[in-house]
Design a protein around this motif. Structure first.
Motif, PDB file in Angstrom:
ATOM      1  N   ASN A 193       0.686  -1.235  -0.219  1.00 48.15           N
ATOM      2  CA  ASN A 193      -0.115   0.114   0.101  1.00 48.15           C
ATOM      3  C   ASN A 193       0.855   1.200  -0.135  1.00 48.15           C
ATOM      4  OD1 ASN A 193      -2.799   1.437   0.384  1.00 48.15           O
ATOM      5  ND2 ASN A 193      -1.518   2.196   2.185  1.00 48.15           N
TER       6      ASN A 193
ATOM      7  N   SER B 283       2.213   1.992  -3.422  1.00 43.28           N
ATOM      8  CA  SER B 283       1.017   2.392  -4.310  1.00 43.28           C
ATOM      9  C   SER B 283       0.735   3.966  -3.837  1.00 43.28           C
ATOM     10  CB  SER B 283      -0.367   1.614  -4.222  1.00 43.28           C
ATOM     11  OG  SER B 283      -1.001   2.071  -3.050  1.00 43.28           O
TER      12      SER B 283
ATOM     13  N   CYS C 286      -4.581   8.589  -9.882  1.00 40.19           N
ATOM     14  CA  CYS C 286      -3.099   7.991  -9.681  1.00 40.19           C
ATOM     15  C   CYS C 286      -1.957   8.431 -10.803  1.00 40.19           C
ATOM     16  CB  CYS C 286      -3.107   6.738  -9.269  1.00 40.19           C
ATOM     17  SG  CYS C 286      -4.134   6.372  -7.693  1.00 40.19           S
TER      18      CYS C 286
ATOM     19  N   THR D  38       0.541   6.313 -12.051  1.00 46.45           N
ATOM     20  CA  THR D  38       1.076   5.214 -11.972  1.00 46.45           C
ATOM     21  C   THR D  38       2.449   4.795 -12.442  1.00 46.45           C
ATOM     22  OG1 THR D  38       0.424   4.250 -14.109  1.00 46.45           O
ATOM     23  CG2 THR D  38      -1.218   3.791 -12.367  1.00 46.45           C
TER      24      THR D  38
ATOM     25  N   HIS E 220      -5.470  -2.396  -4.570  1.00 47.63           N
ATOM     26  CA  HIS E 220      -6.493  -1.525  -5.572  1.00 47.63           C
ATOM     27  C   HIS E 220      -7.811  -2.026  -5.560  1.00 47.63           C
ATOM     28  CE1 HIS E 220      -2.681  -0.591  -7.361  1.00 47.63           C
ATOM     29  NE2 HIS E 220      -2.327  -1.287  -7.682  1.00 47.63           N
ATOM     30  N   TRP E 221      -8.289  -3.233  -4.885  1.00 46.16           N
ATOM     31  CA  TRP E 221      -9.490  -3.533  -4.600  1.00 46.16           C
ATOM     32  C   TRP E 221      -9.948  -2.716  -3.220  1.00 46.16           C
ATOM     33  CZ3 TRP E 221     -13.070  -4.719  -7.646  1.00 46.16           C
ATOM     34  CH2 TRP E 221     -12.765  -5.355  -8.830  1.00 46.16           C
TER      35      TRP E 221
ATOM     36  N   GLY F  67     -10.391   0.908  -4.024  1.00 50.32           N
ATOM     37  CA  GLY F  67     -11.270   1.161  -5.088  1.00 50.32           C
ATOM     38  C   GLY F  67     -12.674   0.921  -4.519  1.00 50.32           C
TER      39      GLY F  67
ATOM     40  N   HIS G 189      -7.709   3.371  -9.114  1.00 50.41           N
ATOM     41  CA  HIS G 189      -7.136   2.226  -8.820  1.00 50.41           C
ATOM     42  C   HIS G 189      -7.750   0.713  -9.337  1.00 50.41           C
ATOM     43  CE1 HIS G 189      -4.774   2.594  -5.350  1.00 50.41           C
ATOM     44  NE2 HIS G 189      -5.334   3.756  -5.059  1.00 50.41           N
TER      45      HIS G 189
ATOM     46  N   TRP H 253      -5.948   0.390 -12.759  1.00 52.01           N
ATOM     47  CA  TRP H 253      -4.727  -0.231 -12.625  1.00 52.01           C
ATOM     48  C   TRP H 253      -4.643  -1.723 -12.147  1.00 52.01           C
ATOM     49  CZ3 TRP H 253      -1.567   2.884  -8.318  1.00 52.01           C
ATOM     50  CH2 TRP H 253       0.097   2.422  -8.476  1.00 52.01           C
ATOM     51  N   TYR H 254      -5.655  -2.239 -11.531  1.00 51.59           N
ATOM     52  CA  TYR H 254      -5.755  -3.547 -11.050  1.00 51.59           C
ATOM     53  C   TYR H 254      -5.885  -4.500 -12.498  1.00 51.59           C
ATOM     54  CZ  TYR H 254      -7.441  -8.117  -9.959  1.00 51.59           C
ATOM     55  OH  TYR H 254      -7.856  -9.509  -9.834  1.00 51.59           O
TER      56      TYR H 254
END
Length: 380
Positions: A278, A281, A295, A297, A339-340, A343, A367, A370-371
């Motif tokens: 985390n 991220s 974000c 990335t 990401h979940w 999100g 997020h 991104w996942y």
């Protein structure tokens, strides 16, 4: 700040004795800003009981998207240290009883700033004078990054007091994810009330790609991740985690070079790998008002940066880098689930608060997009 990951048993709320001073009937009132700040400070801060309204100055601290933060300074003649008044947001998302008791314990252990006490909709903490919030570019600075790693290792050594062990007895990540998923499934029909037709239209354009109709695709992905992570659960370190170590929750003292973690409202028992993944991220931002949920990335740490971070973490934890490779493997396993986590959090925040102040739907999109890029094979 973003906010709690607690395993909450069924034996009742945390008692007042675990909060230090607690004045539940005293509340911050935005329409009477200066008066209510004065009332709160004089009721809670030792030595401030007779301080007049003209003997304090209040400064709003910007950057948080969950709480309202105010620095309160006193006339020099009073010789009182400045304090931070935190007014809670995200109510219903965070168990404030457990959070406040935990913050007090962290303060007692020298991990968190001084804890003064709690009022009805907030608390007072010590203000770390001479510090500033880390900026996004500094997250990748090799020296500062190693200091962040050392601070997370220090936090991960924190021993939860016995009276709080029942609230921090097992990792809260999955309980939190399933709770937020259930909340999101029921929240779709409420989204338009807070975000209007435009917000609902934006979500419907994202729904099938990101979460599927009725969040069915989201549930299937989380069940898959749950099975994958449970296979290696015996190899995953379980510690007290910050769970929200973004740039705004890390303070830097330019004079001393020290780095401090703050804002432990999402803190709790969790997988060490999640906390580190985390934090990485958070190198990519998204929560400051300028980025407004988007974000970046490309800022995610490279494999070499990840290894260097874990070597510094290991050195702080055990005195050498002998566990760096194991910690690195743990952290990388948890990158997708991060990401979940945010999100789903963002979608539920959109339902609760709307998107006028901060674009939670953009953060949701950022997020989870991104996942799905990771699922498609994007390197990290």
């Amino acid at each position: 700040d973003k906010g709690v990951m607690h395993h909450i048993p069924t034996d009742g709320p945390v008692g007042a004795e675990r909060h230090g001073l607690w004045l539940p009937d005293l509340n911050y009132r935005g329409e009477q800003h200066e008066q209510s700040i004065h009332e709160i400070v004089t009721a809670i801060v030792p030595g401030a009981q007779s301080v007049g309204p003209d003997q304090i100055s209040v400064c709003t601290i910007h950057g948080g998207i969950t709480n309202a933060l105010f620095k309160v300074s006193f006339d020099e003649v009073l010789e009182l240290a400045p304090v931070l008044v935190r007014v809670f947001g995200a109510e219903g998302m965070i168990d404030r009883d457990i959070e406040n008791a935990t913050c007090r314990a962290l303060s007692d252990a020298g991990v968190a700033p001084l804890y003064y006490g709690r009022f009805g909709n907030g608390r007072i903490e010590g203000f770390l004078e001479g510090t500033r919030a880390m900026n996004l570019e500094e997250m990748a600075d090799p020296v500062l990054s190693e200091k962040c790693a050392a601070q997370l290792a220090k936090l991960h050594r924190f021993q939860v007091p016995k009276e709080l062990e029942c609230f921090h007895s097992q990792p809260g990540m999955w309980d939190q994810l399933w709770t937020w998923l259930d909340q999101a499934e029921h929240g779709v029909q409420l989204l338009q009330d807070k975000c209007g037709e435009d917000g609902m239209s934006r979500f419907l354009k994202l729904e099938e790609r990101l979460v599927g109709a009725g969040f069915k695709k989201a549930r299937a992905e989380l069940e898959k991740l749950n099975a994958e992570l449970l296979e290696g659960e015996d190899k995953a370190g379980v510690v007290f985690c910050h769970n929200d170590a973004l740039a705004g929750n890390i303070l830097v003292n330019d004079s001393t070079g020290e780095v401090h973690l703050i804002d432990f409202e999402y803190g709790g028992c969790n997988y060490r790998g999640f906390d580190l993944a985390n934090h990485w991220s958070e190198w990519c931002g998204g929560t400051d008002l300028e980025m407004n949920g988007k974000c970046q990335t490309y800022r995610f740490p490279s494999p070499q940066q990840q290894l260097s971070f874990c070597q510094a973490y290991s050195t702080s934890l055990v005195g050498d880098d002998s566990c760096a490779d194991r910690v690195l493997a743990e952290a990388r396993r948890f990158v997708p689930v991060v990401h979940w986590y945010w999100g789903l959090w963002a979608f539920n925040q959109a339902v609760l608060e709307g998107t006028d102040h901060f674009d939670y739907l953009q953060f949701f999109d950022s997020h989870l997009s991104w996942y799905w890029q990771l699922e498609a094979g994007m390197d990290f």
